[in-house]
Scaffold this active site. Structure first.
Site, PDB file in Angstrom:
ATOM      1  N   HIS A 192       0.818  -1.154  -0.011  1.00  0.00           N
ATOM      2  CA  HIS A 192      -0.090   0.217   0.050  1.00  0.00           C
ATOM      3  C   HIS A 192       0.916   1.214   0.095  1.00  0.00           C
ATOM      4  CE1 HIS A 192      -2.768  -3.100   2.256  1.00  0.00           C
ATOM      5  NE2 HIS A 192      -3.453  -2.511   1.097  1.00  0.00           N
ATOM      6  N   ARG A 198      -3.288 -10.608   3.533  1.00  0.00           N
ATOM      7  CA  ARG A 198      -3.720 -12.049   4.171  1.00  0.00           C
ATOM      8  C   ARG A 198      -2.507 -12.869   4.274  1.00  0.00           C
ATOM      9  NH1 ARG A 198      -7.907 -11.196   0.049  1.00  0.00           N
ATOM     10  NH2 ARG A 198     -10.066 -11.432   1.069  1.00  0.00           N
ATOM     11  N   GLN A 232     -18.220  -7.025  -1.610  1.00  0.00           N
ATOM     12  CA  GLN A 232     -17.438  -7.839  -2.342  1.00  0.00           C
ATOM     13  C   GLN A 232     -16.803  -8.850  -1.887  1.00  0.00           C
ATOM     14  OE1 GLN A 232     -14.160  -4.507  -2.264  1.00  0.00           O
ATOM     15  NE2 GLN A 232     -12.601  -6.088  -2.255  1.00  0.00           N
ATOM     16  N   GLN A 287      -8.713  -7.048 -10.839  1.00  0.00           N
ATOM     17  CA  GLN A 287      -9.549  -5.678 -10.231  1.00  0.00           C
ATOM     18  C   GLN A 287      -9.140  -4.498 -10.949  1.00  0.00           C
ATOM     19  OE1 GLN A 287      -9.798  -4.970  -5.927  1.00  0.00           O
ATOM     20  NE2 GLN A 287      -8.038  -3.639  -6.320  1.00  0.00           N
TER      21      GLN A 287
HETATM   22  P1  AMP Z   1      -6.202  -4.012  -0.519  1.00  0.00           P
HETATM   23  O1  AMP Z   1      -6.198  -3.448   0.985  1.00  0.00           O
HETATM   24  O2  AMP Z   1      -5.750  -5.382  -0.517  1.00  0.00           O
HETATM   25  O3  AMP Z   1      -7.905  -3.922  -1.243  1.00  0.00           O
HETATM   26  O4  AMP Z   1      -5.340  -3.155  -1.675  1.00  0.00           O
HETATM   27  C1  AMP Z   1      -5.511  -1.880  -1.824  1.00  0.00           C
HETATM   28  C2  AMP Z   1      -4.802  -1.480  -3.041  1.00  0.00           C
HETATM   29  O5  AMP Z   1      -3.645  -1.805  -2.648  1.00  0.00           O
HETATM   30  C3  AMP Z   1      -5.162  -2.283  -4.252  1.00  0.00           C
HETATM   31  O6  AMP Z   1      -5.111  -1.550  -5.528  1.00  0.00           O
HETATM   32  C4  AMP Z   1      -4.107  -3.545  -4.309  1.00  0.00           C
HETATM   33  O7  AMP Z   1      -3.953  -4.022  -5.580  1.00  0.00           O
HETATM   34  C5  AMP Z   1      -2.985  -2.652  -3.894  1.00  0.00           C
HETATM   35  N1  AMP Z   1      -1.835  -3.573  -3.225  1.00  0.00           N
HETATM   36  C6  AMP Z   1      -2.183  -4.821  -2.355  1.00  0.00           C
HETATM   37  N2  AMP Z   1      -0.918  -5.353  -2.203  1.00  0.00           N
HETATM   38  C7  AMP Z   1      -0.017  -4.739  -3.078  1.00  0.00           C
HETATM   39  C8  AMP Z   1       1.258  -5.072  -3.420  1.00  0.00           C
HETATM   40  N3  AMP Z   1       1.796  -5.970  -3.035  1.00  0.00           N
HETATM   41  N4  AMP Z   1       2.052  -4.285  -4.250  1.00  0.00           N
HETATM   42  C9  AMP Z   1       1.239  -3.349  -5.090  1.00  0.00           C
HETATM   43  N5  AMP Z   1       0.183  -2.848  -4.736  1.00  0.00           N
HETATM   44  C10 AMP Z   1      -0.607  -3.725  -3.782  1.00  0.00           C
END
Ligand code: AMP
Length: 297
Positions: free
Chosen positions: A52, A204, A76, A170
């Site tokens: 993030h 996760r 979702q 996504q």
């Molecule tokens: P999430 O909180 O998992 O819904 O992720 C929020 C945003 O962070 C989404 O756009 C994800 O694709 C991005 N994201 C999560 N993990 C990573 C990662 N390892 N590298 C780059 N972006 C990430």
């Protein structure tokens, strides 16, 4: 102009829990700026990690003001998925956002975003994009994602929105939604942040046991070998994918949901190599479901 102001400003992080509060923050940020500031939004479900942070840092480089949204979106998650168990770490998330210079966190409650409960208008991404890959295993998931992203973009009213390539399907759904509905925002994809051993960072990952954590980099390893097989050794895609699936289960103990080669723009299945192409995988280690991908440009 605003960048200079920001450096000397000690207002710190603003936290909005309601749409009305966020609108007030936005209004005052615009009033305090000498020229119209640009806003970048990073939508997240919290439990923030370095992945993030990469998105936030890209937004900081591009924009005058950075807004992070933190919302675990119930629409979702399917029945039996981990909505209730999803990690919620708001206090440490806010500390991180403050430390790295986020301007505003929008962290609404479920009631704030869905005051009418289940009776809502939804955004329906095209069947071709969502009846495959993760959509097969998570029916309704991308409708929930598209709907909440549309809501968040309408609320935040940013110029740019940052999404990770980590969630490749996504990202594709969001790009399509913005294009099809003429949403006035530019989608900025950001490369996947990885641990040193190649495992893609994810909220996760904390659920992996010590043993599973050792097996988990096998996902990225297999994608890398798959790319080498297809692009350097000329192995036909179908054969390379078959051996990738075998490797994932036999060598690393994964229960594979899918391993596919797709067009990197449309996600259409490919049986001949061409670029840009993306290899996508979802697989479970015990109860933990991991996804990853590798883009060949
Ligand atoms: P999430 O909180 O998992 O819904 O992720 C929020 C945003 O962070 C989404 O756009 C994800 O694709 C991005 N994201 C999560 N993990 C990573 C990662 N390892 N590298 C780059 N972006 C990430």
């Amino acid at each position: 102009m605003l960048a200079e102001k920001k450096r000397e400003n000690t207002r710190g992080l603003s936290v909005s829990k309601t749409v009305a509060d966020y609108r007030l923050w936005r209004e005052s940020a615009f009033q305090n700026a000498e020229t119209t500031p640009t806003i970048g939004v990073v939508p997240t479900m919290g439990a923030l990690h370095i992945g993030h942070q990469t998105l936030i840092e890209q937004a900081k480089r591009d924009c005058d003001l950075v807004v992070v949204t933190i919302f675990v979106n119930p629409t979702q998650f399917g029945p039996g998925e981990d909505f209730d168990k999803y990690p919620r770490t708001l206090e440490t998330d806010l500390e991180l956002c403050e430390r790295i210079g986020v301007d505003c966190v929008f962290a609404p409650s479920v009631d704030e975003l869905y005051p009418d409960g289940q009776t809502i208008s939804t955004v329906e991404p095209p069947e071709e994009l969502v009846n495959r890959l993760c959509g097969v295993f998570r029916p309704g998931h991308f409708r929930g994602v598209a709907t909440v992203v549309a809501k968040l973009i309408n609320i935040v009213r940013s110029d740019f929105a940052y999404f990770g390539e980590k969630d490749y399907q996504q990202l594709t759904v969001v790009k399509k939604l913005v294009r099809d509905l003429n949403v006035p925002v530019t989608i900025c994809p950001v490369k996947t942040a990885r641990e040193q051993d190649g495992l893609a960072m994810s909220s996760r990952n904390r659920y992996l046991t010590e043993e599973q954590r050792k097996q988990a980099p096998g996902l990225h390893q297999t994608l890398t070998e798959l790319k080498r097989d297809v692009f350097e050794r000329d192995v036909p895609i179908e054969d390379a994918i078959k051996s990738g699936i075998t490797r994932l289960s036999d060598n690393y103990g994964f229960a594979v949901q899918y391993l596919e080669a797709c067009d990197a723009e449309t996600l259409e299945n490919l049986d001949e190599k061409r670029t840009p192409m993306v290899f996508l995988v979802a697989a479970k280690l015990g109860a933990v479901r991991l996804i990853d991908n590798l883009v060949v440009r």
